[in-house]
Design an enzyme around this catalytic site. Structure first.
Site, PDB file in Angstrom:
ATOM      1  N   ARG A  20      47.525  37.902  45.832  1.00 30.78           N
ATOM      2  CA  ARG A  20      48.276  36.659  45.626  1.00 30.78           C
ATOM      3  C   ARG A  20      49.767  36.878  45.405  1.00 30.78           C
ATOM      4  O   ARG A  20      50.562  35.958  45.610  1.00 30.78           O
ATOM      5  CB  ARG A  20      47.666  35.848  44.478  1.00 30.78           C
ATOM      6  CG  ARG A  20      46.350  35.218  44.890  1.00 30.78           C
ATOM      7  CD  ARG A  20      45.729  34.362  43.820  1.00 30.78           C
ATOM      8  NE  ARG A  20      44.560  33.681  44.370  1.00 30.78           N
ATOM      9  CZ  ARG A  20      43.593  33.146  43.640  1.00 30.78           C
ATOM     10  NH1 ARG A  20      43.655  33.198  42.321  1.00 30.78           N
ATOM     11  NH2 ARG A  20      42.578  32.549  44.223  1.00 30.78           N
ATOM     12  N   ASP A  34      44.435  32.132  37.284  1.00 26.85           N
ATOM     13  CA  ASP A  34      44.135  31.500  38.578  1.00 26.85           C
ATOM     14  C   ASP A  34      45.212  30.518  39.047  1.00 26.85           C
ATOM     15  O   ASP A  34      45.142  30.014  40.167  1.00 26.85           O
ATOM     16  CB  ASP A  34      42.800  30.752  38.492  1.00 26.85           C
ATOM     17  CG  ASP A  34      41.624  31.717  38.458  1.00 26.85           C
ATOM     18  OD1 ASP A  34      41.785  32.881  38.877  1.00 26.85           O
ATOM     19  OD2 ASP A  34      40.530  31.303  38.017  1.00 26.85           O
ATOM     20  N   LYS A  39      34.962  25.363  37.728  1.00 27.13           N
ATOM     21  CA  LYS A  39      34.193  26.342  38.512  1.00 27.13           C
ATOM     22  C   LYS A  39      33.498  27.337  37.589  1.00 27.13           C
ATOM     23  O   LYS A  39      32.308  27.615  37.753  1.00 27.13           O
ATOM     24  CB  LYS A  39      35.162  27.044  39.473  1.00 27.13           C
ATOM     25  CG  LYS A  39      34.536  28.055  40.401  1.00 27.13           C
ATOM     26  CD  LYS A  39      35.400  28.264  41.623  1.00 27.13           C
ATOM     27  CE  LYS A  39      36.607  29.138  41.387  1.00 27.13           C
ATOM     28  NZ  LYS A  39      36.318  30.542  41.100  1.00 27.13           N
ATOM     29  N   SER A  73      39.392  40.903  32.028  1.00 24.38           N
ATOM     30  CA  SER A  73      38.571  40.221  33.030  1.00 24.38           C
ATOM     31  C   SER A  73      37.345  39.575  32.397  1.00 24.38           C
ATOM     32  O   SER A  73      36.478  40.256  31.854  1.00 24.38           O
ATOM     33  CB  SER A  73      38.107  41.208  34.103  1.00 24.38           C
ATOM     34  OG  SER A  73      37.059  40.627  34.862  1.00 24.38           O
ATOM     35  N   ARG A  75      36.932  43.206  47.713  1.00 30.45           N
ATOM     36  CA  ARG A  75      37.410  43.199  46.315  1.00 30.45           C
ATOM     37  C   ARG A  75      36.737  44.307  45.498  1.00 30.45           C
ATOM     38  O   ARG A  75      35.603  44.714  45.785  1.00 30.45           O
ATOM     39  CB  ARG A  75      37.185  41.814  45.704  1.00 30.45           C
ATOM     40  CG  ARG A  75      38.042  40.776  46.414  1.00 30.45           C
ATOM     41  CD  ARG A  75      37.819  39.395  45.882  1.00 30.45           C
ATOM     42  NE  ARG A  75      38.298  39.244  44.512  1.00 30.45           N
ATOM     43  CZ  ARG A  75      38.115  38.158  43.783  1.00 30.45           C
ATOM     44  NH1 ARG A  75      37.450  37.134  44.282  1.00 30.45           N
ATOM     45  NH2 ARG A  75      38.584  38.095  42.560  1.00 30.45           N
TER      46      ARG A  75
END
Ligand code: S3P
Length: 439
Positions: free
Chosen positions: A351, A320, A26, A172, A127
């Site tokens: 999550r 992820d 992705k 990030s 977000r």
């Protein structure tokens, strides 16, 4: 993605077996569109992920006048318009569920001479966007979000950007990439320093397109005003999607699965290290370099897993993959503890909380902490969970169903097409027993 799809994952009695190539990476697919669009010449992409997120990026560039043609299955031809050839989109660009699209595009759009707006679905519009608004505004951009700094975002036209030296407050790759993209349109040099290693696909791809970028330890520096030259990109299979099969083959006794042509960039392989620490039997075969990215075939055989304390240094390298790593922990002997993973609370869902709640529903003891989770390995009983608008939650619980006493039903799963189109059909070929139904 409006239709409600549920997946019922039934316990399997036979080993998982076979070899498959799973869909493309992705992160690399997004970047192939972004850089191909602003390059000079025609960029050819193979192995492209036709998932909803990457299609949203393609749609946005088409809205800005870029011709992107499908030339075969998972193959694209992008007619690059050069650094200054994008056109003003006629309306707000809706990038659905895709954090990578909205954050990377914000960096790119901050440097354009037209104004633009970006928005997303219910999950994306919750977000945090201050993480990109802050550095981009420091460079001179004019970006407005909602009162709580969430999308929709409006990016003003023609603001002159100036390079900055930016220390990322969090690990990030999306923020790093947004600042570097803006830096390409800024005067002077822009550098970004990261607090921990994050995926480096932007740096690798910039180099492939001939844009000079310097790396010194954890700092990446480029000068504004350069150009990109079209290239060819072979997108490997996504290790984040492969992770579901790695855990699946590990927990179903007697399994032996070969995952072909998977990206094994060292900034992404934390999942391999964590599963191996837990006792997984995973080996890399035929390692090779494909373009700028390391690739290998990954063989996974079933193994007895043991709970671990996840080393914090591995967290950004597996960011992820935690939903399915938590399923491995649920099937392991003993306790697994994760710390320093607060970033998991601001993914497509929280999550930590959503996985903990789902595990508890399915008979596994688990507790969250502010920045992590503790999971006691045990016997999964089965139950009904909701994906909470999060593709990786849906697929993680589909894996959990393989070893549960009763079936697990996962509600609202159309979102698996975000990153893994064809998930149900493909994994059933290996021996999963998933049934999907629409309501
Ligand atoms: C991505 C970076 C990561 C990851 C996301 C893809 C990218 O996000 O979770 O799925 O392609 O740069 P963060 O930058 O928020 O860690």
């Amino acid at each position: 993605m409006s239709e409600l799809v549920n997946i019922q994952s039934n316990c399997v009695t036979k080993p998982l077996q076979g070899k498959i190539r799973i869909p493309g990476d992705k992160s690399i697919s997004h970047r192939s569109i972004i850089f191909g669009s602003i390059a000079e010449g025609v960029t050819r992409v193979s192995g492209f992920l036709n998932g909803e997120d990457c299609l949203a990026t393609a749609r946005a560039f088409r809205d800005m006048g870029v011709q992107i043609a499908e030339t075969g299955p998972n193959q694209l031809e992008i007619q690059g318009v050069g650094m200054h050839g994008l056109r003003a989109p006629e309306q707000t660009m809706d990038v659905g569920n895709s954090g990578t699209s909205i954050r990377l595009l914000s960096g790119l759009l901050a440097g354009q001479n037209f104004s633009s707006s970006l928005s997303g679905d219910v999950s994306l519009n919750k977000r945090p966007m201050s993480r990109i608004i802050n550095p981009l505004c420091l460079m001179g951009a004019d970006i407005a979000g909602t009162e709580t700094n969430t999308a929709p975002l409006t990016i003003a036209a023609g603001n002159k950007l100036t390079g900055i030296d930016y220390e990322l407050p969090m690990a990030s790759a999306q923020v790093k990439s947004a600042v570097l993209l803006a830096g390409m349109y800024a005067s002077g040099s822009t550098s970004v320093t990261e607090p921990a290693v994050t995926r480096d696909h932007t740096e690798r791809m910039l180099a492939s397109f001939g844009y000079e970028i310097e790396t010194a330890e954890s700092t990446f520096t480029l000068n504004g005003g350069g150009r990109l030259l079209a290239t060819e990109i072979d997108v490997p299979a996504d290790i984040s999607s492969a992770a579901f099969l790695m855990v699946a083959a590990s927990i179903v006794p007697g399994s032996d699965v070969l995952l072909e042509h998977v990206g094994v960039n060292p900034t992404r392989t934390g999942v391999l290290d964590i599963l191996k620490l837990m006792g997984a039997d995973i080996s890399l075969e035929n390692p090779r370099l494909v373009g700028a990215e390391p690739v290998a075939d990954i063989r996974v055989k079933s193994a007895t897993l043991t709970g671990v304390d996840v080393p914090p240094a591995l967290v950004p390298l597996a960011i992820d993959e935690f939903p399915v790593i938590f399923i491995a922990a649920a099937c392991a002997n003993g306790r697994t503890r994760l710390t320093e993973a607060g970033e998991l609370r601001v993914k497509e869902s929280d999550r930590l909380q959503v996985m903990s709640d789902g595990l508890n529903t399915c008979g596994i003891e688990s507790k969250t902490t502010p920045d992590g989770i503790v999971i006691e390995g045990g016997k999964i009983s089965g139950g009904r969970v909701n994906s909470s608008h999060d593709h990786r939650i849906a697929m993680a619980f589909a894996v959990a169903g393989l070893q549960s006493a009763e079936a697990i039903t996962i509600e609202d799963c159309a979102n698996v097409t975000t990153s893994f189109p064809g998930f149900v059909g493909l994994v059933n070929q290996l021996g999963f027993e998933l049934e999907s139904s629409t309501s």
